[in-house]
Write an enzyme that holds these catalytic residues in place. Structure first.
Site, PDB file in Angstrom:
ATOM      1  N   ASP A   1     -40.536  -6.020 -69.090  1.00 32.69           N
ATOM      2  CA  ASP A   1     -40.234  -6.119 -67.659  1.00 32.69           C
ATOM      3  C   ASP A   1     -39.081  -7.081 -67.399  1.00 32.69           C
ATOM      4  O   ASP A   1     -38.894  -8.054 -68.131  1.00 32.69           O
ATOM      5  CB  ASP A   1     -41.500  -6.584 -66.911  1.00 32.69           C
ATOM      6  CG  ASP A   1     -41.417  -6.295 -65.421  1.00 32.69           C
ATOM      7  OD1 ASP A   1     -40.523  -5.537 -65.003  1.00 32.69           O
ATOM      8  OD2 ASP A   1     -42.253  -6.838 -64.663  1.00 32.69           O
TER       9      ASP A   1
ATOM     10  N   HIS B   1     -31.250  -1.885 -67.844  1.00 34.09           N
ATOM     11  CA  HIS B   1     -32.064  -0.993 -68.678  1.00 34.09           C
ATOM     12  C   HIS B   1     -31.383  -0.755 -70.027  1.00 34.09           C
ATOM     13  O   HIS B   1     -32.031  -0.724 -71.065  1.00 34.09           O
ATOM     14  CB  HIS B   1     -32.311   0.337 -67.966  1.00 34.09           C
ATOM     15  CG  HIS B   1     -33.152   0.203 -66.725  1.00 34.09           C
ATOM     16  ND1 HIS B   1     -34.329  -0.526 -66.709  1.00 34.09           N
ATOM     17  CD2 HIS B   1     -33.000   0.693 -65.467  1.00 34.09           C
ATOM     18  CE1 HIS B   1     -34.854  -0.460 -65.490  1.00 34.09           C
ATOM     19  NE2 HIS B   1     -34.066   0.261 -64.719  1.00 34.09           N
TER      20      HIS B   1
ATOM     21  N   LEU C   1     -44.471   1.109 -89.865  1.00 29.60           N
ATOM     22  CA  LEU C   1     -44.803   0.737 -88.484  1.00 29.60           C
ATOM     23  C   LEU C   1     -45.008   1.967 -87.597  1.00 29.60           C
ATOM     24  O   LEU C   1     -44.226   2.910 -87.650  1.00 29.60           O
ATOM     25  CB  LEU C   1     -43.657  -0.114 -87.923  1.00 29.60           C
ATOM     26  CG  LEU C   1     -43.714  -0.450 -86.424  1.00 29.60           C
ATOM     27  CD1 LEU C   1     -44.816  -1.464 -86.138  1.00 29.60           C
ATOM     28  CD2 LEU C   1     -42.370  -0.984 -85.941  1.00 29.60           C
TER      29      LEU C   1
HETATM   30  C1  IPE Z   1     -44.340  -2.070 -65.560  1.00 29.98           C
HETATM   31  O1  IPE Z   1     -43.302  -2.722 -64.913  1.00 29.98           O
HETATM   32  C2  IPE Z   1     -43.857  -0.768 -66.116  1.00 29.98           C
HETATM   33  C3  IPE Z   1     -42.909  -0.863 -67.230  1.00 29.98           C
HETATM   34  C4  IPE Z   1     -42.483  -1.956 -67.785  1.00 29.98           C
HETATM   35  C5  IPE Z   1     -42.440   0.403 -67.746  1.00 29.98           C
HETATM   36  P1  IPE Z   1     -43.030  -2.537 -63.357  1.00 29.98           P
HETATM   37  O2  IPE Z   1     -41.871  -3.381 -63.040  1.00 29.98           O
HETATM   38  O3  IPE Z   1     -42.938  -1.106 -63.025  1.00 29.98           O
HETATM   39  O4  IPE Z   1     -44.375  -3.090 -62.714  1.00 29.98           O
HETATM   40  P2  IPE Z   1     -44.633  -3.820 -61.328  1.00 29.98           P
HETATM   41  O5  IPE Z   1     -44.085  -2.923 -60.277  1.00 29.98           O
HETATM   42  O6  IPE Z   1     -43.955  -5.129 -61.386  1.00 29.98           O
HETATM   43  O7  IPE Z   1     -46.107  -3.964 -61.278  1.00 29.98           O
HETATM   44  C1  IPE Z   2     -38.695  -2.852 -66.645  1.00 31.16           C
HETATM   45  O1  IPE Z   2     -37.763  -3.533 -65.867  1.00 31.16           O
HETATM   46  C2  IPE Z   2     -38.247  -1.450 -66.998  1.00 31.16           C
HETATM   47  C3  IPE Z   2     -38.978  -0.372 -66.317  1.00 31.16           C
HETATM   48  C4  IPE Z   2     -39.960  -0.525 -65.465  1.00 31.16           C
HETATM   49  C5  IPE Z   2     -38.556   0.980 -66.628  1.00 31.16           C
HETATM   50  P1  IPE Z   2     -37.731  -3.399 -64.296  1.00 31.16           P
HETATM   51  O2  IPE Z   2     -36.835  -2.263 -63.947  1.00 31.16           O
HETATM   52  O3  IPE Z   2     -39.109  -3.312 -63.760  1.00 31.16           O
HETATM   53  O4  IPE Z   2     -37.054  -4.757 -63.893  1.00 31.16           O
HETATM   54  P2  IPE Z   2     -37.440  -5.682 -62.648  1.00 31.16           P
HETATM   55  O5  IPE Z   2     -38.898  -5.957 -62.755  1.00 31.16           O
HETATM   56  O6  IPE Z   2     -37.101  -4.909 -61.420  1.00 31.16           O
HETATM   57  O7  IPE Z   2     -36.610  -6.893 -62.822  1.00 31.16           O
HETATM   58 MG    MG Z   3     -40.424  -4.684 -63.108  1.00 30.91          MG
END
Ligand code: IPE
Ligand code: IPE
Ligand code: MG
Length: 235
Positions: A13, A30, A124
């Site tokens: 995240d 990303h 793995l």
């Molecule tokens: C969880 O992160 C999903 C992934 C890392 C793929 P999100 O950014 O979507 O989750 P919330 O919205 O903070 O709960």
């Molecule tokens: C995690 O990073 C990747 C996915 C959920 C696909 P985020 O896109 O949730 O990044 P933040 O949380 O908005 O910073």
């Molecule tokens: Mg996020």
């Protein structure tokens, strides 16, 4: 060397915030996140971790703007295409959890190809959570059990057991994660592996996913190694 967790799960995240802090598009975050994944995967392999499950796209992520979803899908396709041969050479087995039927045919085909290519590998297990949501997984699992019941494949009046539920989930055949890591400072599960993490140790870090390195993985493992896992018992 202390015990290396057999199964590590990661909620990757913070890609968006990483990009926003540099006034860049979220998609740039990303893309950088994929680089982080590469180095973490390498380190996990080197350490002899058995299974590495990463949360790449949740059932809730469809709520994001179309353009971001599209960028994520393109990145996914590109990653699977470019990486599967190299992972195969490293004896890595690629698996997925989540409902893939929601993805484009093209993406589904590439994922199937990568899985087939690496199915016989003994190193793995790199397990990617795609269109994954634990509640969706559990509901699908229960529907599978109901289907067996209808076909008369379960014993008469057979009760559902924890073991049968575990077997009905997408993670069937994998041990439950010993360690869950979530980056970016958020302290929630966001619908990730709710059943399987019943006794998982959790490590949260402020580091944003694109900045997360193999060394951060080692640090998280060290924290895990100093935990006292009692499983409800006493010393
Ligand atoms: C969880 O992160 C999903 C992934 C890392 C793929 P999100 O950014 O979507 O989750 P919330 O919205 O903070 O709960
Ligand atoms: C995690 O990073 C990747 C996915 C959920 C696909 P985020 O896109 O949730 O990044 P933040 O949380 O908005 O910073
Ligand atoms: Mg996020």
């Amino acid at each position: 060397m202390k015990k290396i967790p057999e199964h590590i799960a990661i909620i990757m995240d913070g890609n968006g915030r990483w990009a926003e802090r540099q006034n860049k598009m979220r998609a740039v975050g990303h893309r950088q996140g994929v680089e982080a994944l590469r180095s973490v995967l390498e380190k996990a392999d080197e350490l002899g971790v058995g299974h590495l499950t990463v949360y790449a796209f949740s059932t809730e992520n469809w709520a994001r703007p179309k353009a971001e979803i599209k960028a994520l899908m393109m990145l996914l396709l590109e990653y699977i295409k470019s990486e599967s041969k190299a992972l195969h050479k490293k004896n890595v087995r690629i698996t997925t959890i989540g409902d893939l039927t929601a993805f484009d045919q093209k993406i589904q085909r590439e994922i199937e190809k990568a899985k087939e290519l690496t199915a016989g590998n003994t190193g793995l297990n790199f397990n990617i959570a795609l269109n994954y949501g634990a509640r969706d997984e559990i509901a699908r699992g229960i529907n599978g059990i109901l289907e067996k019941e209808r076909r008369g494949e379960r014993g008469e009046n057979a009760k559902v057991t924890e073991e049968e539920i575990s077997r009905s989930l997408d993670t069937w055949g994998m041990p439950d994660p010993d360690l869950l890591i979530r980056t970016s400072g958020e302290m929630r599960l966001s619908n990730f592996l709710l059943w399987q993490l019943a006794y998982g140790e959790m490590v949260f870090t402020e580091v944003l996913w694109p900045d997360f390195t193999g060394e951060h993985l080692v640090e998280a493992i060290e924290i895990y190694q100093n935990r006292d896992r009692r499983f409800g018992s006493i010393e």
